[in-house]
Design a protein around this motif. Structure first.
Motif, PDB file in Angstrom:
ATOM      1  N   CYS A  58      55.468  33.916  54.804  1.00 37.73           N
ATOM      2  CA  CYS A  58      54.058  33.630  55.094  1.00 37.73           C
ATOM      3  C   CYS A  58      53.157  34.838  54.879  1.00 37.73           C
ATOM      4  N   ALA A  59      53.734  36.014  54.781  1.00 42.03           N
ATOM      5  CA  ALA A  59      52.932  37.238  54.672  1.00 42.03           C
ATOM      6  C   ALA A  59      52.137  37.263  53.374  1.00 42.03           C
ATOM      7  N   GLY A  60      50.905  37.719  53.457  1.00 41.52           N
ATOM      8  CA  GLY A  60      50.069  37.833  52.269  1.00 41.52           C
ATOM      9  C   GLY A  60      48.667  38.274  52.641  1.00 41.52           C
ATOM     10  N   ILE A  61      47.857  38.596  51.633  1.00 44.29           N
ATOM     11  CA  ILE A  61      46.464  38.972  51.870  1.00 44.29           C
ATOM     12  C   ILE A  61      45.564  38.165  50.946  1.00 44.29           C
ATOM     13  N   ARG A  62      44.267  38.120  51.269  1.00 47.49           N
ATOM     14  CA  ARG A  62      43.340  37.240  50.562  1.00 47.49           C
ATOM     15  C   ARG A  62      42.671  37.883  49.343  1.00 47.49           C
ATOM     16  N   GLY A  63      42.709  39.194  49.228  1.00 43.96           N
ATOM     17  CA  GLY A  63      42.159  39.833  48.041  1.00 43.96           C
ATOM     18  C   GLY A  63      40.641  39.906  48.022  1.00 43.96           C
ATOM     19  N   LEU A  64      40.050  40.172  49.171  1.00 40.80           N
ATOM     20  CA  LEU A  64      38.597  40.303  49.274  1.00 40.80           C
ATOM     21  C   LEU A  64      38.208  41.779  49.241  1.00 40.80           C
ATOM     22  N   ALA A 119      31.561  35.556  48.059  1.00 40.30           N
ATOM     23  CA  ALA A 119      30.830  36.758  47.640  1.00 40.30           C
ATOM     24  C   ALA A 119      31.750  37.969  47.537  1.00 40.30           C
ATOM     25  N   ALA A 120      32.864  37.959  48.255  1.00 36.99           N
ATOM     26  CA  ALA A 120      33.751  39.120  48.305  1.00 36.99           C
ATOM     27  C   ALA A 120      34.848  39.091  47.257  1.00 36.99           C
ATOM     28  N   GLU A 121      34.790  38.126  46.331  1.00 39.79           N
ATOM     29  CA  GLU A 121      35.829  38.060  45.297  1.00 39.79           C
ATOM     30  C   GLU A 121      35.271  37.619  43.943  1.00 39.79           C
ATOM     31  N   THR A 122      33.987  37.897  43.710  1.00 39.89           N
ATOM     32  CA  THR A 122      33.353  37.506  42.459  1.00 39.89           C
ATOM     33  C   THR A 122      33.638  38.500  41.336  1.00 39.89           C
ATOM     34  N   LEU A 123      33.269  38.106  40.124  1.00 40.71           N
ATOM     35  CA  LEU A 123      33.412  38.955  38.945  1.00 40.71           C
ATOM     36  C   LEU A 123      32.659  40.271  39.108  1.00 40.71           C
ATOM     37  N   SER A 124      31.477  40.215  39.689  1.00 42.81           N
ATOM     38  CA  SER A 124      30.624  41.399  39.768  1.00 42.81           C
ATOM     39  C   SER A 124      31.069  42.421  40.812  1.00 42.81           C
ATOM     40  N   ARG A 168      46.068  46.074  45.110  1.00 39.71           N
ATOM     41  CA  ARG A 168      46.622  45.904  46.455  1.00 39.71           C
ATOM     42  C   ARG A 168      47.035  44.445  46.687  1.00 39.71           C
ATOM     43  N   THR A 169      46.243  43.516  46.184  1.00 40.47           N
ATOM     44  CA  THR A 169      46.556  42.095  46.348  1.00 40.47           C
ATOM     45  C   THR A 169      47.838  41.744  45.614  1.00 40.47           C
ATOM     46  N   PHE A 170      47.996  42.280  44.393  1.00 39.89           N
ATOM     47  CA  PHE A 170      49.240  42.074  43.654  1.00 39.89           C
ATOM     48  C   PHE A 170      50.417  42.719  44.374  1.00 39.89           C
ATOM     49  N   GLU A 171      50.202  43.912  44.901  1.00 37.25           N
ATOM     50  CA  GLU A 171      51.279  44.631  45.574  1.00 37.25           C
ATOM     51  C   GLU A 171      51.839  43.816  46.742  1.00 37.25           C
ATOM     52  N   VAL A 172      50.953  43.241  47.538  1.00 39.38           N
ATOM     53  CA  VAL A 172      51.398  42.479  48.712  1.00 39.38           C
ATOM     54  C   VAL A 172      51.888  41.089  48.323  1.00 39.38           C
ATOM     55  N   ASN A 173      51.061  40.335  47.604  1.00 38.53           N
ATOM     56  CA  ASN A 173      51.371  38.926  47.367  1.00 38.53           C
ATOM     57  C   ASN A 173      52.481  38.699  46.344  1.00 38.53           C
ATOM     58  N   THR A 174      52.556  39.559  45.336  1.00 36.91           N
ATOM     59  CA  THR A 174      53.542  39.341  44.283  1.00 36.91           C
ATOM     60  C   THR A 174      54.751  40.268  44.453  1.00 36.91           C
ATOM     61  N   TRP A 175      54.519  41.573  44.432  1.00 36.67           N
ATOM     62  CA  TRP A 175      55.632  42.495  44.607  1.00 36.67           C
ATOM     63  C   TRP A 175      56.278  42.349  45.980  1.00 36.67           C
ATOM     64  N   GLY A 176      55.484  42.198  47.025  1.00 38.40           N
ATOM     65  CA  GLY A 176      56.030  42.065  48.382  1.00 38.40           C
ATOM     66  C   GLY A 176      56.987  40.891  48.488  1.00 38.40           C
ATOM     67  N   GLY A 217      45.023  34.684  59.524  1.00 42.13           N
ATOM     68  CA  GLY A 217      44.497  36.039  59.514  1.00 42.13           C
ATOM     69  C   GLY A 217      44.144  36.550  58.135  1.00 42.13           C
ATOM     70  N   LEU A 218      44.293  35.709  57.091  1.00 37.00           N
ATOM     71  CA  LEU A 218      43.954  36.160  55.739  1.00 37.00           C
ATOM     72  C   LEU A 218      42.468  36.463  55.608  1.00 37.00           C
ATOM     73  N   VAL A 219      41.670  35.732  56.372  1.00 34.67           N
ATOM     74  CA  VAL A 219      40.226  35.946  56.395  1.00 34.67           C
ATOM     75  C   VAL A 219      39.822  36.207  57.839  1.00 34.67           C
ATOM     76  N   ALA A 220      38.882  37.126  58.047  1.00 30.75           N
ATOM     77  CA  ALA A 220      38.528  37.563  59.401  1.00 30.75           C
ATOM     78  C   ALA A 220      37.630  36.588  60.149  1.00 30.75           C
ATOM     79  N   TRP A 221      37.388  35.432  59.563  1.00 32.74           N
ATOM     80  CA  TRP A 221      36.583  34.411  60.242  1.00 32.74           C
ATOM     81  C   TRP A 221      37.105  33.040  59.816  1.00 32.74           C
ATOM     82  N   LYS A 222      36.720  31.997  60.520  1.00 28.07           N
ATOM     83  CA  LYS A 222      37.187  30.658  60.168  1.00 28.07           C
ATOM     84  C   LYS A 222      36.381  30.127  58.993  1.00 28.07           C
ATOM     85  N   GLU A 223      37.106  29.759  57.918  1.00 26.93           N
ATOM     86  CA  GLU A 223      36.439  29.205  56.750  1.00 26.93           C
ATOM     87  C   GLU A 223      36.059  27.744  56.991  1.00 26.93           C
TER      88      GLU A 223
END
Length: 244
Positions: free
Chosen positions: A83-89, A103-108, A117-125, A200-206
């Protein structure tokens, strides 16, 4: 020997829900629980007399995870629920525009450190956990590995754009797991999308997020029905296949 279950991300969200579910079973299995955060005090008290070994550890560390696996040499692991992972924001955007996931994961705004870091946790981890405990899984007669993936990792389902780090890390994770399913046929590997869950992937309820308890009941049915011939499938919490 009782069934042995390994649960990562066990201190919150679905990981904690799985932990609570399996500790309530009779007879209860032996559980190895991992997280970078300690168990909540209430949960730790409730599980005090259960057969649980909890470890505060980092799934991306080869040294830490291999050392942990060595502690359980010759013990079969029957079920691994990852279940461990991060959201990449992007952290600076999260702080500035709290509550706005998109807004925290857009192209810009996406940056190198967030992406890697997201790859390190979600894929390599994930790869690190599975390879470290693979000898234990092979000792079981009916080993299952359940990886909580995401529909956002489906390339064909991407109709909204954005989500660069998270989408890419989960798509890569899906590819890695398919290779495991091919290379290790004596273990059943499943990619499971649990729905948009309040975790806990996001610090608020989506908006539209369901509770871990609601998702858990559906996920358990899928896990209990998992067979070796299902290995490599990518499904939602109802067991329906998700296109790659």
């Amino acid at each position: 020997m009782p069934q042995t279950i390994l649960i990562t991300g066990a201190s919150s969200g679905l990981g904690l829900a799985f932990l609570a579910h399996y500790t309530a079973q009779n007879p209860s299995p032996f559980i190895i629980a991992l997280d970078t955060n300690p168990l909540p005090a209430e949960a730790a008290s409730a599980f005090e007399y259960n057969d649980i070994s909890f470890f505060h550890t980092n799934i991306t560390s080869t040294t830490e995870i291999h050392a942990l696996a060595t502690q359980y040499a010759d013990r079969p692991i029957d079920l691994l629920i990852h279940c461990a992972g991060i959201r990449g924001l992007v952290p600076s955007i999260v702080a500035y525009q709290h509550g706005d996931v998109a807004a925290a994961e857009t192209l810009s705004v996406m940056d190198y450190s967030t992406f890697t870091r997201t790859f390190e946790v979600n894929t390599w981890g994930t790869f690190n956990i599975i390879t470290s405990f693979l000898p234990h899984l092979k000792l079981s007669q009916d080993a299952k590995v359940v990886i909580l993936s995401s529909r956002m990792g489906s390339v064909s389902a991407n109709k909204a754009g954005g989500g660069y780090a998270y989408r890419a890390s989960k798509a890569a994770l899906n590819a890695v797991m398919m290779s495991f399913a091919i290379d290790v046929p004596d273990v059943a590997f499943l990619l499971l999308h649990p729905g948009r869950v309040e975790t806990g992937l996001v610090a608020w309820k989506e908006e539209g997020a369901i509770s871990p308890k609601e998702s858990l009941q559906d996920c358990l049915k899928v896990i209990e029905g998992l067979k070796k011939e299902d290995s490599g499938r990518f499904v939602d919490r109802f067991g329906a296949d998700i296109p790659w």
